[in-house]
Design a protein around this motif. Structure first.
Motif, mmCIF file in Angstrom:
data_model
loop_
_atom_site.group_PDB
_atom_site.id
_atom_site.type_symbol
_atom_site.label_atom_id
_atom_site.label_comp_id
_atom_site.label_asym_id
_atom_site.label_seq_id
_atom_site.Cartn_x
_atom_site.Cartn_y
_atom_site.Cartn_z
ATOM 1 N N THR A 183 -13.334 3.157 0.861
ATOM 2 C CA THR A 183 -12.324 4.130 1.236
ATOM 3 C C THR A 183 -12.872 5.491 1.151
ATOM 4 O OG1 THR A 183 -10.693 3.039 0.029
ATOM 5 C CG2 THR A 183 -10.134 5.156 0.262
ATOM 6 N N LYS A 217 -14.671 -3.926 8.478
ATOM 7 C CA LYS A 217 -13.052 -4.502 8.117
ATOM 8 C C LYS A 217 -12.435 -4.078 6.856
ATOM 9 C CE LYS A 217 -14.247 -9.068 6.870
ATOM 10 N NZ LYS A 217 -14.122 -10.351 7.418
ATOM 11 N N SER A 218 -13.128 -3.916 5.929
ATOM 12 C CA SER A 218 -12.613 -3.755 4.450
ATOM 13 C C SER A 218 -12.458 -1.996 4.292
ATOM 14 C CB SER A 218 -13.560 -4.120 3.528
ATOM 15 O OG SER A 218 -14.784 -3.548 3.629
ATOM 16 N N LYS A 238 -11.186 1.813 4.714
ATOM 17 C CA LYS A 238 -9.900 2.569 4.696
ATOM 18 C C LYS A 238 -10.324 4.103 4.895
ATOM 19 C CE LYS A 238 -7.258 -0.567 1.837
ATOM 20 N NZ LYS A 238 -8.101 -1.561 1.565
ATOM 21 N N GLN A 297 -12.478 -5.499 13.414
ATOM 22 C CA GLN A 297 -11.061 -5.610 13.427
ATOM 23 C C GLN A 297 -10.471 -5.748 12.167
ATOM 24 O OE1 GLN A 297 -9.982 -8.882 15.747
ATOM 25 N NE2 GLN A 297 -8.019 -9.037 15.121
ATOM 26 N N GLY A 298 -9.365 -4.992 11.486
ATOM 27 C CA GLY A 298 -9.009 -5.041 10.219
ATOM 28 C C GLY A 298 -9.323 -3.737 9.654
ATOM 29 N N ALA A 299 -10.072 -2.817 10.240
ATOM 30 C CA ALA A 299 -10.356 -1.945 9.649
ATOM 31 C C ALA A 299 -9.180 -0.682 9.668
ATOM 32 C CB ALA A 299 -11.768 -0.986 10.108
ATOM 33 N N GLN A 300 -9.064 0.143 8.527
ATOM 34 C CA GLN A 300 -7.549 1.089 8.779
ATOM 35 C C GLN A 300 -8.255 2.387 8.651
ATOM 36 O OE1 GLN A 300 -5.280 0.308 5.264
ATOM 37 N NE2 GLN A 300 -5.463 -1.622 5.390
ATOM 38 N N VAL A 301 -7.730 3.190 9.836
ATOM 39 C CA VAL A 301 -8.170 4.477 10.104
ATOM 40 C C VAL A 301 -6.868 5.350 10.369
ATOM 41 C CG1 VAL A 301 -9.725 5.893 11.566
ATOM 42 C CG2 VAL A 301 -10.465 3.863 11.026
ATOM 43 N N GLU A 302 -6.845 6.494 9.597
ATOM 44 C CA GLU A 302 -5.859 7.351 9.872
ATOM 45 C C GLU A 302 -6.323 8.685 10.052
ATOM 46 O OE1 GLU A 302 -2.773 7.621 6.766
ATOM 47 O OE2 GLU A 302 -2.860 5.461 6.468
#
Length: 129
Positions: free
Chosen positions: A65, A79-80, A82, A96-101
């Protein structure tokens, strides 16, 4: 001679929590938590790691994170991961699966020169895209 800066690396274990900025000439592997900015040549972040601050590195491989901006020449977001913050890169890989804001922006190394404003006004540069 073993004077290459790439030959050493530092590990921040999962039981380690740091408050403050980190500057390292060596490569850095982070499994613990950091509250502060990180500047190093290369950073690898483990899945359990939490970084609250900006990361600046030549190469970065992020799996945990990050709450802050990231600036890297070569960036890999696993992918893990955040990510909550803007991302500035030269080369980017996202699993694929990575979270980016946040926003992604390609770093333009030529933008730092004072003549860039005049150069961008030329039609041949405006056409390239």
């Amino acid at each position: 001679m073993a004077s290459k800066s790439n030959s050493t690396f530092s590990v921040l274990g999962s039981d380690l929590s740091i408050t403050g900025d980190i500057k390292a000439s060596a490569d850095l592997h982070i499994d613990g938590s950091v509250e502060g900015d990180i500047a190093c040549s290369s950073v690898v972040q483990g899945e359990t790691s939490i970084v609250k601050g900006a990361i600046k590195a030549e190469t970065a491989r992020l799996a945990g994170t990050v709450d802050g901006s990231i600036t890297a020449r070569e960036l890999v977001i696993l992918k893990s991961a955040k990510i909550m913050g803007d991302v500035f890169y030269d080369a980017l890989t996202i699993e694929q699966g990575a979270q980016v804001e946040g926003r992604f922006a390609h770093r333009d190394t030529k933008a730092k020169t004072p003549d860039t404003a005049h150069a961008q006004a030329k039609p041949e540069l405006a056409v390239a895209g």
